[in-house]
Design a protein around this motif. Sequence first.
Motif, short mmCIF file in Angstrom:
data_model
loop_
_atom_site.label_atom_id
_atom_site.label_comp_id
_atom_site.label_asym_id
_atom_site.label_seq_id
_atom_site.Cartn_x
_atom_site.Cartn_y
_atom_site.Cartn_z
N ILE A 115 6.17 7.39 -2.86
CA ILE A 115 6.23 6.31 -2.04
C ILE A 115 6.02 5.00 -2.70
CG2 ILE A 115 5.15 4.97 -0.02
CD1 ILE A 115 4.18 7.93 1.03
N TYR B 237 0.93 -1.16 0.07
CA TYR B 237 0.15 0.06 0.00
C TYR B 237 0.70 1.37 -0.06
CZ TYR B 237 -3.32 -3.60 1.49
OH TYR B 237 -3.77 -4.87 1.73
N GLY B 238 0.84 2.07 -1.02
CA GLY B 238 1.45 3.30 -1.18
C GLY B 238 0.83 4.64 -0.90
N ASP C 284 0.33 7.89 -2.94
CA ASP C 284 1.39 8.87 -3.14
C ASP C 284 2.44 8.14 -4.14
OD1 ASP C 284 4.27 9.84 -2.84
OD2 ASP C 284 3.38 10.72 -0.84
#
Lengths: 337, 326
Positions: free
Chosen positions: B209, B202-203, B206
């Motif tokens: 990231i 899970y980013g 972003d």
Amino acid sequence: MSTKTNPPAAVLAVAEKTGGWRERVQQLFALAGLVLIFIVFSIARPQIFPSWSNVTAILFSATVVGLLALGVTLVIITSGIDLSVGTGMTLTAVMAATFIVNWHIPIWLGVIMTLLFGALIGLINGVNVAVFGLPPFIATLAMMLVAQGLALVISNAAPIYFDPENFSAYLWLSTGKLVPGLPNAVLVFALAAVVAFILLNKTLLGRYDISIGSNEEATALSGINTKKWTMIIYAVAGLFTGLAGVMISARLGSAQPSTGAGYELQAIAAVVIGGTSLSGGKGTIVGTVIGALIIAVINNGLQIMSVRQEWQNVILGLVILVVVFIDQFRARQAATT
Amino acid sequence: MRKISMGLVAFGVAASMSLAACSTGTPAASGGASGAAKPYIAIISKGFQHQFWQAVKKGAEQQAAKDGVEITFEGPASESEVENQMTMLTNALAKKPAALGFAALDSKAAAPVLQQFKDANIPVIAFDSGVDSDIPVTTAATDNKAAAAEAAKHMCTLIGSAGTVGVMVHDQTSRTGQDRRDGFIEGMKATCPDVKVLEPQYGKGDPNISADIASSIIEANKDLKGIFLANEGTAIGGIKAAKEKGVDGKLVLIGFDSGSDQIAAINDGTMAGAITQNPVGIGEQVVANAVKALKGETLPKVVDTGYYWYDKTNINEAKIQAVLYK
């Protein structure tokens, strides 16, 4: 920095005392931690983790938070804090895109203007802290919100893209490879770290930084304009924020106006892991660089091992706790011996 | 005190559910609209982080002009600001709108305030992700699970039914995140049982990231054949990582939604294809159904706003161009 008067002896003494062996030991500890974590991951995933391409990926991912952390280090040493660097970075990224994409300003000039804009954000923080006497936490918290809002307003709440055909030179700043196999962002970070190191260790700014953080009153009494230097230090921190804004937008090929919140905490975490004391008066750039690398290595290593992401934050939090515990334990021991 | 009021709210929700089950009719059109003044519809979205929301807004504005209603469209700065959205919801209630369009970041958190809308006879039209409650008179949304399963089908064909596939999602808690993740993973199991699907990462939506995470996934899995990227921000990160790692064109990237970067990546071959929702259509349906509700019409429980697979071959078709946003 350019002034010819020598700093008073009292200030020098403070600086010498805090810049001594203790911090060097601390850096060694942080470095040993970094090496240890690296070895653990290398044993766990020997073919993948220590490979050159993964190492460059780690270095690359450390650059943005690392750049922010360099500036935050200088501020924290004054016993201040800077919460505005995350969204400040976003605002400077939006400004870079506004200057270069929307206003067609040449890239080199646009980058310089962006850095100066970052410094302006820092300067406003510095004025609020030094002249108006606001607690740094409040002053920079307010700036964090202002920057977040302005980034959305100026960009119309939409990403601004650096079209690769016209702005490949801008994207090159981050993703180009001056040294084969190494993204330029890593070089920029290394260079910025050297600059920060020189500022802190070889210039008046660094000496006053440490002495303001150790004892602001005594520093002022010894004839140093602490207000002026506090403002300068915050402005320099803003300069690093601006550089981070340039680097993140160059990497993504776009200024993303709603990201950035949360990066300030990552940066502060890097500073703390690096052994800089939140109560001010001591801290090192080398420690901060190591701190940023430790965060990047942990994130990368856990991802490589496919650890569930929920646990990655837990582990990072525990590492921060352990590092600070060890630091305090040694400080207490040093005080008793 | 707090416990008591929470209990009352729970009772209220339960009571309203049973009421709603009895009477399929909607509240009368009286909610705030008086005389010749245009009915006012408040719309609260999940944010404007992505161009997706701007497209929803555009659709809502177009429909509002057509139907002669007034709307406001707002949302929190990022899709993690549940609390902020609650405040917007409460403020909207104070403005006494004729109807509410609402895309919940956290539908459980919103339940008590939504109950107040119901009590005030203000019809609620849910959009984007569903609201776990019977209060909304209808939900205009993409079937995200089916859409992600469609992505899995294409992934399976493109990688040749073998190897390892990564899954990157914007977050663990939102309905769209969960549905797209589950829809994709279940879709892979059904169509491509021999492919190893990695633990989802899970980013936060972003791109920076997400690029780091995608780099790690590419680095860690030498037999990686593809990555599913569950929203626009995630997809931008995946595209950057593939280019940084020099695997663009070799790795099968499948995205979600659109935006300049994904469209460019599909055109230059970095991305194999993506699922697009119909954001303009969602916005139109919110307003159109709000107007219907105000007229007292009976609405279906769910209005499926549809989705499309698009890739290099059909990206320039009018049907697709109409739903893509830059």
